[in-house]
Motif scaffolding. Structure first.
Motif, mmCIF file in Angstrom:
data_model
loop_
_atom_site.group_PDB
_atom_site.id
_atom_site.type_symbol
_atom_site.label_atom_id
_atom_site.label_comp_id
_atom_site.label_asym_id
_atom_site.label_seq_id
_atom_site.Cartn_x
_atom_site.Cartn_y
_atom_site.Cartn_z
ATOM 1 N N SER A 193 0.875 -1.167 0.000
ATOM 2 C CA SER A 193 0.000 0.000 0.000
ATOM 3 C C SER A 193 0.914 1.219 0.000
ATOM 4 C CB SER A 193 -0.902 -0.002 1.237
ATOM 5 O OG SER A 193 -1.676 1.176 1.294
ATOM 6 N N ILE A 194 0.711 2.122 -0.946
ATOM 7 C CA ILE A 194 1.690 3.184 -1.159
ATOM 8 C C ILE A 194 1.117 4.548 -0.810
ATOM 9 C CG2 ILE A 194 3.188 4.302 -2.854
ATOM 10 C CD1 ILE A 194 3.163 1.669 -4.417
ATOM 11 N N GLY A 195 1.756 5.218 0.136
ATOM 12 C CA GLY A 195 1.446 6.601 0.449
ATOM 13 C C GLY A 195 2.579 7.468 -0.043
ATOM 14 N N ASN A 196 3.362 8.028 0.889
ATOM 15 C CA ASN A 196 4.560 8.770 0.504
ATOM 16 C C ASN A 196 5.733 8.326 1.378
ATOM 17 O OD1 ASN A 196 4.469 10.226 2.990
ATOM 18 N ND2 ASN A 196 3.162 11.788 2.085
ATOM 19 N N LYS A 197 6.865 8.971 1.202
ATOM 20 C CA LYS A 197 8.079 8.543 1.902
ATOM 21 C C LYS A 197 7.983 8.701 3.416
ATOM 22 C CE LYS A 197 11.223 9.755 -1.898
ATOM 23 N NZ LYS A 197 12.323 10.666 -2.318
ATOM 24 N N THR A 198 7.113 9.579 3.874
ATOM 25 C CA THR A 198 7.025 9.837 5.307
ATOM 26 C C THR A 198 6.095 8.877 6.039
ATOM 27 O OG1 THR A 198 5.186 11.429 5.134
ATOM 28 C CG2 THR A 198 7.433 12.289 4.872
ATOM 29 N N ASN A 199 5.243 8.186 5.301
ATOM 30 C CA ASN A 199 4.271 7.335 5.995
ATOM 31 C C ASN A 199 4.200 5.908 5.467
ATOM 32 O OD1 ASN A 199 2.800 7.465 3.612
ATOM 33 N ND2 ASN A 199 1.306 8.929 4.388
ATOM 34 N N THR A 200 5.149 5.529 4.617
ATOM 35 C CA THR A 200 5.069 4.199 3.998
ATOM 36 C C THR A 200 6.402 3.477 4.048
ATOM 37 O OG1 THR A 200 3.512 5.188 2.425
ATOM 38 C CG2 THR A 200 4.278 2.965 1.954
ATOM 39 N N LEU A 201 6.348 2.219 4.450
ATOM 40 C CA LEU A 201 7.504 1.339 4.449
ATOM 41 C C LEU A 201 7.121 0.040 3.740
ATOM 42 C CD1 LEU A 201 8.640 1.716 8.171
ATOM 43 C CD2 LEU A 201 9.834 2.640 6.161
ATOM 44 N N PRO A 202 8.100 -0.760 3.341
ATOM 45 C CA PRO A 202 7.757 -2.102 2.837
ATOM 46 C C PRO A 202 6.986 -2.860 3.907
ATOM 47 C CG PRO A 202 10.045 -1.582 2.354
ATOM 48 C CD PRO A 202 9.551 -0.501 3.270
ATOM 49 N N ASN A 203 6.115 -3.737 3.467
ATOM 50 C CA ASN A 203 5.279 -4.469 4.410
ATOM 51 C C ASN A 203 6.132 -5.412 5.268
ATOM 52 O OD1 ASN A 203 3.340 -6.429 5.533
ATOM 53 N ND2 ASN A 203 1.885 -5.413 4.186
ATOM 54 N N PRO A 204 6.070 -5.291 6.594
ATOM 55 C CA PRO A 204 6.918 -6.127 7.465
ATOM 56 C C PRO A 204 6.641 -7.627 7.330
ATOM 57 C CG PRO A 204 5.254 -4.968 8.743
ATOM 58 C CD PRO A 204 5.224 -4.378 7.377
ATOM 59 N N TYR A 205 5.464 -7.997 6.843
ATOM 60 C CA TYR A 205 5.134 -9.414 6.686
ATOM 61 C C TYR A 205 5.786 -10.022 5.445
ATOM 62 C CZ TYR A 205 1.758 -8.671 10.381
ATOM 63 O OH TYR A 205 1.179 -8.377 11.593
ATOM 64 N N LEU A 206 6.473 -9.191 4.667
ATOM 65 C CA LEU A 206 7.167 -9.680 3.477
ATOM 66 C C LEU A 206 8.686 -9.666 3.659
ATOM 67 C CD1 LEU A 206 4.997 -7.940 0.727
ATOM 68 C CD2 LEU A 206 5.026 -10.376 1.315
#
Length: 259
Positions: free
Chosen positions: A201-214
């Motif tokens: 799920s993609i927001g911006n650099k300040t609120n999005t990281l790769p999914n930890p379950y992956l």
């Protein structure tokens, strides 16, 4: 229905053809049935609205990319619509991922859309558009029912009180994550390459990281080595936004923006 693309510039979706997709023929029939239903709905929608009265809300995410592809295909299948460049609202963001910005430019060329770039917030951007293009009456979106604050949405629903008066059209509202990725695979739809880097799920650099379950972890140290592609979380819609760092005030933007 397939759109010709430069496959050198998009990720290989053949990896999706695995046991998670069960029987290929079953999947193909299922997706075609879904698409045929949507095409029927589009015919009904364009009985209500003229082509110059609709636009698309687009942020480069996989869901609105599917809606873009559907609309483009529908337009190209109708000789009366082939010449129309779909007005497409893209909210610019100083913290946007470069990959998203690049993908929007690619879509602009590939689908020949009329990208309307506006700074946020979304409400002010829509007010400007309604002033500049008063003929716009409806906006297509890529919202799905599993998105925040979308559980009770309808496929067609007016904007909330205080917002510019537009009809929201959510053609894939009841699709699952699996439905989206199966469509992308079967129709070879290009998508933002952040999904190949573990984003779901993609927001911006300040609120999005790769999914930890992956995460792919080192067996000895536990260090993160890499992330599996986003489509590998195909049957876990409830974990799709696990990489989003905050949902604060997100209900404001989900009024008209889809991931």
């Amino acid at each position: 229905m397939e759109v010709k693309v430069n496959t050198a510039n998009i990720s290989n979706t053949n990896k999706l053809k695995d046991k998670k997709y069960s029987d290929y023929n079953e999947v193909t029939q299922k997706v075609h049935d879904q698409v045929n239903t949507l095409i029927e709905s589009l015919h009904e929608i364009f009985q209500l609205y003229k082509p110059n009265e609709v636009m698309l809300s687009f942020n480069g995410g996989k869901d609105c990319t599917v809606v873009l592809h559907l609309l483009h295909t529908f337009y190209q299948s109708n000789p009366c619509l082939q010449h129309i460049k779909i007005p497409t609202l893209y909210i610019t963001d100083p913290d946007a991922f470069e990959e998203v910005e690049d993908f929007v430019v690619d879509c602009e060329k590939l689908f020949n859309i009329d990208v309307i770039r506006k700074p946020g917030p979304i409400k002010e951007a829509l007010e400007e558009i309604c002033q500049e293009r008063p003929h716009i009456k409806a906006v297509f979106m890529g919202c799905r029912r599993t998105d925040p604050y979308c559980q009770n949405l309808k496929v067609m629903q007016p904007t909330d009180a205080g917002w510019p008066p537009l009809m929201r059209i959510n053609p894939i509202l009841d699709w699952t994550c699996r439905d989206v990725w199966q469509y992308i695979y079967l129709y070879n739809v290009p998508y933002c390459n952040l999904y190949q880097k573990g984003y779901t799920s993609i927001g911006n650099k300040t609120n999005t990281l790769p999914n930890p379950y992956l995460r792919v972890l080192d067996e000895k140290t536990g260090a993160i080595l890499s992330y599996r592609p986003g489509h590998e979380l195909i049957d876990n819609d409830d974990l799709e936004r696990a990489g989003r760092m905050t949902a604060k005030k997100e209900h404001i933007t989900t009024n008209l923006v889809s991931k």
